[in-house]
Design a protein around this motif. Structure first.
Motif, PDB file in Angstrom:
ATOM      1  N   ALA A 126     -10.772 -38.717  38.390  1.00 54.90           N
ATOM      2  CA  ALA A 126     -10.374 -39.748  37.429  1.00 54.90           C
ATOM      3  C   ALA A 126      -8.865 -39.881  37.253  1.00 54.90           C
ATOM      4  O   ALA A 126      -8.326 -40.998  37.333  1.00 54.90           O
ATOM      5  CB  ALA A 126     -11.058 -39.495  36.086  1.00 54.90           C
ATOM      6  N   PRO A 127      -8.118 -38.792  36.995  1.00 50.80           N
ATOM      7  CA  PRO A 127      -6.673 -38.975  36.783  1.00 50.80           C
ATOM      8  C   PRO A 127      -5.948 -39.492  38.018  1.00 50.80           C
ATOM      9  O   PRO A 127      -4.914 -40.163  37.903  1.00 50.80           O
ATOM     10  CB  PRO A 127      -6.185 -37.564  36.399  1.00 50.80           C
ATOM     11  N   TRP A 128      -6.492 -39.215  39.195  1.00 54.02           N
ATOM     12  CA  TRP A 128      -5.858 -39.706  40.421  1.00 54.02           C
ATOM     13  C   TRP A 128      -6.156 -41.184  40.631  1.00 54.02           C
ATOM     14  O   TRP A 128      -5.286 -41.949  41.069  1.00 54.02           O
ATOM     15  CB  TRP A 128      -6.315 -38.867  41.613  1.00 54.02           C
ATOM     16  N   TYR A 129      -7.371 -41.603  40.322  1.00 51.12           N
ATOM     17  CA  TYR A 129      -7.662 -43.038  40.317  1.00 51.12           C
ATOM     18  C   TYR A 129      -6.740 -43.760  39.338  1.00 51.12           C
ATOM     19  O   TYR A 129      -6.205 -44.836  39.640  1.00 51.12           O
ATOM     20  CB  TYR A 129      -9.117 -43.284  39.900  1.00 51.12           C
ATOM     21  N   ASP A 130      -6.573 -43.177  38.139  1.00 52.17           N
ATOM     22  CA  ASP A 130      -5.725 -43.795  37.119  1.00 52.17           C
ATOM     23  C   ASP A 130      -4.294 -43.947  37.628  1.00 52.17           C
ATOM     24  O   ASP A 130      -3.652 -44.992  37.419  1.00 52.17           O
ATOM     25  CB  ASP A 130      -5.724 -42.955  35.840  1.00 52.17           C
ATOM     26  N   LYS A 131      -3.784 -42.917  38.295  1.00 50.04           N
ATOM     27  CA  LYS A 131      -2.412 -42.958  38.799  1.00 50.04           C
ATOM     28  C   LYS A 131      -2.251 -44.018  39.878  1.00 50.04           C
ATOM     29  O   LYS A 131      -1.280 -44.786  39.869  1.00 50.04           O
ATOM     30  CB  LYS A 131      -2.019 -41.585  39.340  1.00 50.04           C
ATOM     31  N   VAL A 132      -3.204 -44.066  40.805  1.00 45.58           N
ATOM     32  CA  VAL A 132      -3.109 -45.037  41.896  1.00 45.58           C
ATOM     33  C   VAL A 132      -3.141 -46.460  41.351  1.00 45.58           C
ATOM     34  O   VAL A 132      -2.328 -47.309  41.748  1.00 45.58           O
ATOM     35  CB  VAL A 132      -4.247 -44.814  42.915  1.00 45.58           C
ATOM     36  N   GLN A 133      -4.056 -46.759  40.435  1.00 48.08           N
ATOM     37  CA  GLN A 133      -4.161 -48.132  39.954  1.00 48.08           C
ATOM     38  C   GLN A 133      -2.931 -48.543  39.149  1.00 48.08           C
ATOM     39  O   GLN A 133      -2.548 -49.714  39.145  1.00 48.08           O
ATOM     40  CB  GLN A 133      -5.438 -48.326  39.132  1.00 48.08           C
ATOM     41  N   ALA A 134      -2.298 -47.577  38.479  1.00 49.33           N
ATOM     42  CA  ALA A 134      -1.075 -47.872  37.754  1.00 49.33           C
ATOM     43  C   ALA A 134       0.102 -48.065  38.702  1.00 49.33           C
ATOM     44  O   ALA A 134       1.021 -48.841  38.421  1.00 49.33           O
ATOM     45  CB  ALA A 134      -0.767 -46.751  36.765  1.00 49.33           C
ATOM     46  N   ASP A 135       0.074 -47.373  39.825  1.00 51.58           N
ATOM     47  CA  ASP A 135       1.151 -47.504  40.810  1.00 51.58           C
ATOM     48  C   ASP A 135       1.102 -48.843  41.534  1.00 51.58           C
ATOM     49  O   ASP A 135       2.127 -49.511  41.691  1.00 51.58           O
ATOM     50  CB  ASP A 135       1.059 -46.376  41.850  1.00 51.58           C
ATOM     51  N   VAL A 136      -0.065 -49.232  42.020  1.00 49.18           N
ATOM     52  CA  VAL A 136      -0.152 -50.387  42.918  1.00 49.18           C
ATOM     53  C   VAL A 136      -0.606 -51.659  42.212  1.00 49.18           C
ATOM     54  O   VAL A 136      -0.397 -52.753  42.732  1.00 49.18           O
ATOM     55  CB  VAL A 136      -1.103 -50.098  44.096  1.00 49.18           C
ATOM     56  N   GLY A 137      -1.244 -51.547  41.038  1.00 48.99           N
ATOM     57  CA  GLY A 137      -1.751 -52.713  40.346  1.00 48.99           C
ATOM     58  C   GLY A 137      -3.150 -53.079  40.803  1.00 48.99           C
ATOM     59  O   GLY A 137      -3.322 -53.646  41.889  1.00 48.99           O
ATOM     60  N   VAL A 138      -4.151 -52.712  40.021  1.00 47.75           N
ATOM     61  CA  VAL A 138      -5.546 -53.030  40.334  1.00 47.75           C
ATOM     62  C   VAL A 138      -6.094 -53.923  39.234  1.00 47.75           C
ATOM     63  O   VAL A 138      -5.933 -53.640  38.045  1.00 47.75           O
ATOM     64  CB  VAL A 138      -6.399 -51.755  40.473  1.00 47.75           C
ATOM     65  N   ALA A 211       1.219 -59.962  46.781  1.00 49.93           N
ATOM     66  CA  ALA A 211       0.209 -59.811  45.731  1.00 49.93           C
ATOM     67  C   ALA A 211      -0.847 -58.782  46.110  1.00 49.93           C
ATOM     68  O   ALA A 211      -1.442 -58.137  45.238  1.00 49.93           O
ATOM     69  CB  ALA A 211      -0.459 -61.151  45.440  1.00 49.93           C
ATOM     70  N   LEU A 212      -1.106 -58.631  47.410  1.00 43.61           N
ATOM     71  CA  LEU A 212      -2.040 -57.624  47.909  1.00 43.61           C
ATOM     72  C   LEU A 212      -1.297 -56.309  48.067  1.00 43.61           C
ATOM     73  O   LEU A 212      -0.261 -56.247  48.712  1.00 43.61           O
ATOM     74  CB  LEU A 212      -2.608 -58.074  49.257  1.00 43.61           C
ATOM     75  N   ALA A 213      -1.836 -55.247  47.484  1.00 46.73           N
ATOM     76  CA  ALA A 213      -1.199 -53.939  47.600  1.00 46.73           C
ATOM     77  C   ALA A 213      -1.220 -53.471  49.053  1.00 46.73           C
ATOM     78  O   ALA A 213      -2.291 -53.399  49.659  1.00 46.73           O
ATOM     79  CB  ALA A 213      -1.903 -52.909  46.708  1.00 46.73           C
ATOM     80  N   ASN A 214      -0.060 -53.225  49.618  1.00 44.76           N
ATOM     81  CA  ASN A 214       0.035 -52.709  50.977  1.00 44.76           C
ATOM     82  C   ASN A 214       1.334 -51.924  51.114  1.00 44.76           C
ATOM     83  O   ASN A 214       2.191 -52.006  50.238  1.00 44.76           O
ATOM     84  CB  ASN A 214      -0.067 -53.847  51.992  1.00 44.76           C
ATOM     85  N   PRO A 215       1.489 -51.140  52.170  1.00 48.45           N
ATOM     86  CA  PRO A 215       2.675 -50.280  52.272  1.00 48.45           C
ATOM     87  C   PRO A 215       4.017 -51.007  52.265  1.00 48.45           C
ATOM     88  O   PRO A 215       5.033 -50.370  51.996  1.00 48.45           O
ATOM     89  CB  PRO A 215       2.443 -49.551  53.610  1.00 48.45           C
ATOM     90  N   LEU A 216       4.045 -52.295  52.569  1.00 50.06           N
ATOM     91  CA  LEU A 216       5.316 -53.014  52.544  1.00 50.06           C
ATOM     92  C   LEU A 216       5.819 -53.223  51.129  1.00 50.06           C
ATOM     93  O   LEU A 216       7.037 -53.408  50.918  1.00 50.06           O
ATOM     94  CB  LEU A 216       5.175 -54.382  53.233  1.00 50.06           C
ATOM     95  N   VAL A 217       4.932 -53.207  50.147  1.00 51.92           N
ATOM     96  CA  VAL A 217       5.355 -53.478  48.768  1.00 51.92           C
ATOM     97  C   VAL A 217       5.108 -52.309  47.832  1.00 51.92           C
ATOM     98  O   VAL A 217       5.651 -52.271  46.726  1.00 51.92           O
ATOM     99  CB  VAL A 217       4.647 -54.736  48.206  1.00 51.92           C
ATOM    100  N   THR A 218       4.276 -51.348  48.227  1.00 49.19           N
ATOM    101  CA  THR A 218       3.996 -50.225  47.334  1.00 49.19           C
ATOM    102  C   THR A 218       4.656 -48.936  47.794  1.00 49.19           C
ATOM    103  O   THR A 218       4.648 -47.964  47.064  1.00 49.19           O
ATOM    104  CB  THR A 218       2.485 -49.975  47.214  1.00 49.19           C
TER     105      THR A 218
END
Length: 218
Positions: A126-138, A211-218
């Motif tokens: 859970a905390p890792w999902y939370d971190k990822v979605q906050a980083d990239v925008g879900v 707008a799509l999370a990908n390595p070029l923007v995240t």
């Protein structure tokens, strides 16, 4: 080590092969920690300005190297959605579908006698999902997902429901099944300097506005 950037010998702390989702993430984390990193990538160094919303263009992002030989010894030439070519790898042309693994999926062997149980549960993730979605925008609606394991709400509102989505929802509801907006790594509002999705439908050709999370923007 020998850097791909030039022919001179250079001491580095890590060499990462492949600039896709995992390789780019590890490179960024190591670099922020002060490590010297070289990333080796077979394909071109794409930029957002290179991406064009067309099916012809989408083919350029797929694997462009020599055939890959599978375990059976037969070469494969038909790399498509599951392989990438260049900076960003396959993460440049994915469709942004990022659901959380439900609790039942962690216990496939225990519950159904198939596959294997995961060595950790949904609470651990859970905390890792939370971190990822906050980083990239879900984007999504956590309250509308009865199957979703515990965790922070999605940081962005869900994608809008278009006509085909309405038809699918009506069909599932007629069968008594729950339906929720798709959790997606696609922006529905401005986020960390990136623009929201304009819904041109070409995620598999890369997203030129980021707008799509990908390595070029995240």
């Amino acid at each position: 080590m020998v850097s791909a950037r030039n022919s001179t010998a250079e001491e580095v702390d890590a060499v990462i092969v492949g600039a896709g989702a995992a390789g780019s993430l590890f490179a960024a984390r190591l670099a922020r920690a002060g490590r010297k990193v070289v990333v080796l990538e077979a394909g071109p160094a794409w930029a957002l300005s290179d991406l064009t919303s067309s099916q012809i263009w989408a083919r350029r992002l797929k694997w462009g190297g020599p055939p890959v030989v599978h375990a059976a010894g037969q070469p494969s030439f038909s790399h498509n959605l599951n392989a990438g070519w260049g900076l960003g790898g396959a993460a440049l042309h994915h469709y942004g579908t990022w659901p959380r693994l439900p609790e039942v999926a962690h216990r496939m062997r225990s519950r159904f006698g198939k596959g294997a149980d995961w060595p950790f549960d949904a609470d651990t993730l859970a905390p890792w999902y939370d971190k990822v979605q906050a980083d990239v925008g879900v984007s999504g609606d956590a309250e509308a997902e009865p199957w979703r394991p515990p965790g922070a709400p999605y940081p962005l509102a869900p994608l809008p429901e278009f006509a085909q989505g309405q038809q699918l929802r009506q069909g599932f509801e007629a069968l008594g099944l729950d339906v929720a907006p798709l959790p997606a790594a696609i922006l529905t509002e401005p986020f960390k300097g990136r623009l929201p999705c304009q819904f041109d439908g070409w995620c598999d050709a890369g997203c030129p506005i980021g707008a799509l999370a990908n390595p070029l923007v995240t």
